[in-house]
Design an enzyme around this catalytic site. Sequence first.
Site, PDB file in Angstrom:
ATOM      1  N   ASP A   8       0.840  -1.198   0.000  1.00  0.00           N
ATOM      2  CA  ASP A   8       0.000   0.000   0.000  1.00  0.00           C
ATOM      3  C   ASP A   8       0.875   1.248   0.000  1.00  0.00           C
ATOM      4  O   ASP A   8       1.871   1.323   0.724  1.00  0.00           O
ATOM      5  CB  ASP A   8      -0.889   0.048   1.243  1.00  0.00           C
ATOM      6  CG  ASP A   8      -2.083  -0.881   1.169  1.00  0.00           C
ATOM      7  OD1 ASP A   8      -2.348  -1.431   0.085  1.00  0.00           O
ATOM      8  OD2 ASP A   8      -2.742  -1.058   2.207  1.00  0.00           O
ATOM      9  N   HIS A  51      -3.048   5.601  -0.522  1.00  0.00           N
ATOM     10  CA  HIS A  51      -4.199   4.714  -0.359  1.00  0.00           C
ATOM     11  C   HIS A  51      -5.087   5.134   0.810  1.00  0.00           C
ATOM     12  O   HIS A  51      -6.306   4.968   0.764  1.00  0.00           O
ATOM     13  CB  HIS A  51      -3.708   3.278  -0.164  1.00  0.00           C
ATOM     14  CG  HIS A  51      -4.773   2.256   0.024  1.00  0.00           C
ATOM     15  ND1 HIS A  51      -5.857   2.137  -0.816  1.00  0.00           N
ATOM     16  CD2 HIS A  51      -4.925   1.278   0.973  1.00  0.00           C
ATOM     17  CE1 HIS A  51      -6.634   1.143  -0.401  1.00  0.00           C
ATOM     18  NE2 HIS A  51      -6.092   0.623   0.692  1.00  0.00           N
TER      19      HIS A  51
END
Length: 208
Positions: A54, A58
């Site tokens: 991630d 995000h």
Amino acid sequence: MKRIWDISPPVAAGSPVFPGDTPYSQEWSATLGPGCPVNVSRITMSPHVGAHADAPLHYDPDGAPIGEVDLTAYLGPCRVIHAIAQGPLIEWRHLEHAARDLPARVLVRTYERMPHDRWDPQLAAYAPETIEKLASLGVRLVGIDTASIDPAESKALSSHQVIRRLGLRVLENLVLDEVPEGDYELIALPLKLMTADASPVRAVLREP
């Protein structure tokens, strides 16, 4: 040669995705034949399919995309800790048996067998307090063998917000089924996707 564990699930049509996310699909834009010397495909997928990193983008509107994130956290000494079938949230008590002299990277195994062919709405996640504790001990990257460090139904994403606030990095959807608890070298570099909220990784562990 040092032993290597491939901790990435297979990615293909049918790979599970978070409900509503873009599944993996592949089409051929060119195929071998008269007048064409190569096969060339076109892939469509969420960057959260399979093992992935991630980006701060995000979970933070002002966060960096994955292509701008420093790679240091994704390469180096790592500890795998087993917390198999310990309930919906991984709490500190599930990890403290293996928490002495932690390296900067910690991966947690929650499944006996990771379901890489189906979506698991009951996936185990980190309790945010657990990430706080790991960070206080010098951990800079946390990983897990489920699709998220937060429960699937979470809207607050409390563990992601701890990651944001403390500047940690995260790996999700790892396959730790065959990995004994212990210390390894992690290699899980994200692609240099300059506007993306995540990146697929080919994550491996190597004997130290």
